[in-house]
Each structure stands twice: as structure tokens, then as C-alpha cells.
Enzyme design. Structure first.
Site, PDB file in Angstrom:
ATOM      1  N   HIS A  89      -5.411  -3.056   2.039  1.00  0.00           N
ATOM      2  CA  HIS A  89      -5.871  -3.778   3.238  1.00  0.00           C
ATOM      3  C   HIS A  89      -6.681  -5.021   2.879  1.00  0.00           C
ATOM      4  CE1 HIS A  89      -4.701   0.122   4.729  1.00  0.00           C
ATOM      5  NE2 HIS A  89      -4.799  -0.291   5.970  1.00  0.00           N
ATOM      6  N   PHE A 118     -14.351  -2.583   0.769  1.00  0.00           N
ATOM      7  CA  PHE A 118     -15.294  -1.570   0.300  1.00  0.00           C
ATOM      8  C   PHE A 118     -15.261  -1.422  -1.217  1.00  0.00           C
ATOM      9  CE2 PHE A 118     -13.877   0.366   4.535  1.00  0.00           C
ATOM     10  CZ  PHE A 118     -14.760  -0.431   5.247  1.00  0.00           C
ATOM     11  N   GLU A 146     -18.352   4.838  -0.656  1.00  0.00           N
ATOM     12  CA  GLU A 146     -17.555   4.131  -1.663  1.00  0.00           C
ATOM     13  C   GLU A 146     -18.266   3.947  -2.996  1.00  0.00           C
ATOM     14  OE1 GLU A 146     -15.927   3.438   2.314  1.00  0.00           O
ATOM     15  OE2 GLU A 146     -17.947   3.170   1.487  1.00  0.00           O
ATOM     16  N   ARG A 199       0.846  -1.203   0.000  1.00  0.00           N
ATOM     17  CA  ARG A 199       0.000   0.000   0.000  1.00  0.00           C
ATOM     18  C   ARG A 199       0.881   1.252   0.000  1.00  0.00           C
ATOM     19  NH1 ARG A 199      -1.638   1.855   5.918  1.00  0.00           N
ATOM     20  NH2 ARG A 199      -0.142   0.674   7.161  1.00  0.00           N
ATOM     21  N   ASP A 204      -8.085  -5.706  12.456  1.00  0.00           N
ATOM     22  CA  ASP A 204      -9.343  -5.142  11.956  1.00  0.00           C
ATOM     23  C   ASP A 204     -10.450  -6.191  11.880  1.00  0.00           C
ATOM     24  OD1 ASP A 204      -8.076  -2.763  11.775  1.00  0.00           O
ATOM     25  OD2 ASP A 204      -8.124  -2.593   9.609  1.00  0.00           O
ATOM     26  N   ARG A 230      -1.694  -4.446   3.764  1.00  0.00           N
ATOM     27  CA  ARG A 230      -1.356  -3.598   4.896  1.00  0.00           C
ATOM     28  C   ARG A 230      -0.011  -4.005   5.509  1.00  0.00           C
ATOM     29  NH1 ARG A 230      -4.708  -3.662  10.631  1.00  0.00           N
ATOM     30  NH2 ARG A 230      -3.577  -1.980  11.690  1.00  0.00           N
TER      31      ARG A 230
END
Length: 313
Positions: free
Chosen positions: A109, A83, A58, A10, A117, A167
Site C-alpha cells: 500500500h 507504518f 509496528e 501485494r 485511504d 495496492r
């Protein structure tokens, strides 16, 4: 591989956008209120007039990117994979895929390695979803070098592209001085004669580590990096399968609909061989440290070694 440099893809994505922005002024970047996490904040700082925050919306993000693409500009749309592929699937399909617009989706991610998460954010279904959209190119880079190269290639390609970034910091396994990236072209990372390990993303470095350990057990594993899941490089998979006679796929994604199924489609239609898919089984993830979760799900070198050895036996 403790002494190997590690960079999250990322972060590579954010840096690549800035580098590309210095060379071209015909693209804009959109984000959905996650610029710090997706690393598009780097582009925002360098080119604030070409950055737009859609907010936590989104579906609107994808619609905005599609609208800009109709004007002849290239649009990068960034948010978490859950998303981008999940929440906004309809807009990606109908507003970007159907008209075949020049929108490049930077999905960060992804996978189990999102860690703490938890299951709601650990998207293990995005490759499967994006593969089903006609004309969508799907890329899963393995490291920093490959991630930067894939962003540039996506910009240069006419049509929609889904790029999957992680991530967790990933080992840098490619040499920037010699590495050559081509969409739809797999890379032979290690030659072998007993079994072919086909991997993508974070699992490429894990597969290489596993192959070295398997060699000590008398199993000579060939390792192929399939960074482009769609269109997949059928030739490199078939050539290796014809040589080794066995194929194992490894991905930080569900075993349903991802790299494993893409490779299986190639093999079953052209050269059927015994095959095993390593990935997230038909389950959701859960919260925990990324490295611990990868180990728990058998998505580290140790897990790959065990499963390949059992498959060979």
C-alpha cells in the site's frame, strides 16, 4: 493497455511467500494485524505455525522479526509502507539495519495509488527513508512477475531488504517464461535514441505506454526499469544517458530522495546531462480513486507524455 492482465503486487507478494514456504522451512512471516490487506493471510493459511501477528504495534513487529533473525532464521515483516518505513523507522534502522540482520520487509500500500485511504496512508517518502539506512537493499517491482522474483531474491540475499508493493492492480508487462531478475541490475525495456526514461514500480508500464505515444510525435524514448533502487545499476543509466543525452525519471514517490535523486547522484558524478524528475512534488496526497489521483498528479501515461514533450522542447 486495457486488455493487459492486471495483478496487484501485494497479491504477488502473498503468493510468493506461499511458494517459497513449500521449498524452505527456515523462515517465518510476521504481520501487524493487516494480513488480509498485505496478503500474508495466504501464508498463514498454508503454514499457520510459521505465521505471527504482532497486532497494531509496528515497532514491536520489527523488533520481533529482528529477534527471530538472530537465531539464524529469515524473517519477513509485513505491514503498510507508511507504518513499516514511517512509524517503525527507528526499529528498522537500529534493530535490523545496524546489526545487518536477515529481515525482509514487505511494505504494501505504498504511494498515491493507495487512493481513498488518503494522505496519512499514501506513503511517498519510504524509498527516501530506506535508502539512508546503510546496507539496506531497496526494491520496487513493476508487476506480478517481478514481484514474485524479488521475494525469492530477497530470501536468498544475506541482509535486510525493503520491498515496496502496491495496492492497485498493475499491468503484467514481463513474460514469466523469459524474465530474469537480478538484484541491482536494471532492465532495458525499450530502446530509444532521444531521451532516457528511467522508471520503477507502477510507473514502468506507464512509461512504456508513454514512450509509444511519444514515438508518434517524433520522440524516440528509451525506457529502463530500475527495480532495485539501492544498490542502483549505475552502468545501465550511464550507458543510456551517453546515447540519448537526456534523462527523465518517473516514480510514484516524492521527487525528494527517491529514484530521481538516486539516478541524479549517478549522473552528476559520472556523466552530467539535462535531467527531469517526475513524481510527487513537495506536497501531501489526498483521498480519491487511485486512477484519478495518478492522473491528477501526472503519474499516468498522459502526464508523462506532457512532461517529457515539454522537457524535450
Amino acid at each position: 493497455m486495457a486488455d493487459v492482465k492486471r495483478i496487484a503486487t501485494r497479491a504477488s507478494y502473498g503468493e510468493a511467500l506461499v511458494e517459497l514456504g513449500a521449498e524452505h522451512d527456515d523462515f517465518v512471516v510476521f504481520d501487524a494485524d493487516l494480513a488480509a490487506a498485505t496478503q500474508t493471510a495466504k501464508f498463514k493459511a498454508a503454514y499457520p505455525d510459521r505465521f505471527f501477528n504482532a497486532g497494531i504495534a509496528e515497532s514491536n513487529l520489527m523488533g520481533m522479526a529482528a529477534g527471530v533473525a538472530t537465531t539464524g532464521r529469515v524473517a519477513f515483516a509485513s505491514t503498510f509502507a507508511m507504518f513499516a518505513a514511517g512509524r517503525a523507522f527507528e526499529q528498522v534502522r537500529n534493530s535490523i539495519g545496524y546489526p545487518h540482520l536477515n529481515v525482509k520487509i514487505g511494505a504494501t500500500h505504498a504511494g498515491i495509488s493507495v487512493g481513498e485511504d488518503g494522505a496519512t496512508h499514501q506513503c511517498n517518502e519510504d524509498i527516501a527513508l530506506m535508502r539512508t539506512i546503510p546496507g539496506m537493499t531497496v526494491v520496487v517491482p513493476a508487476d506480478d512477475v517481478e514481484a514474485k522474483a524479488c521475494v525469492r531474491a530477497a530470501y536468498e540475499l544475506d541482509g535486510p531488504v525493503y520491498m515496496r508493493f502496491g495496492r492497485l492492480a498493475a499491468p503484467v508487462i514481463n513474460d514469466p517464461e523469459t524474465y530474469e531478475f537480478k538484484l541491482g541490475r536494471g532492465i532495458l525495456m525499450r530502446e530509444g535514441s532521444d531521451v532516457t526514461i528511467v522508471a520503477c514500480g507502477l510507473m514502468v508500464s506507464a512509461a512504456l505506454e508513454a514512450a509509444e505515444a511519444l514515438a508518434e510525435r517524433g520522440i524516440d524514448a528509451e525506457v529502463i526499469n530500475i527495480h532495485t533502487i539501492k544498490p542502483i545499476d549505475a552502468d545501465i543509466i550511464l550507458k543510456s544517458a551517453e546515447k540519448t543525452g537526456r534523462v527523465v525519471t518517473v516514480e510514484e514517490h516524492s521527487v525528494i530522495g527517491g529514484l530521481g535523486d538516486a539516478a541524479a547522484d549517478v549522473l552528476v558524478q559520472n556523466h552530467p546531462v539535462p535531467m527531469k524528475k517526475i513524481g510527487v512534488e513537495d506536497v501531501f496526497g489526498y483521498s480519491g480513486p487511485a486512477l484519478d489521483l495518478l492522473h491528477e498528479f501526472g503519474l499516468d501515461a498522459e502526464g508523462i507524455i506532457k512532461k517529457v514533450a515539454a522537457f524535450m522542447a
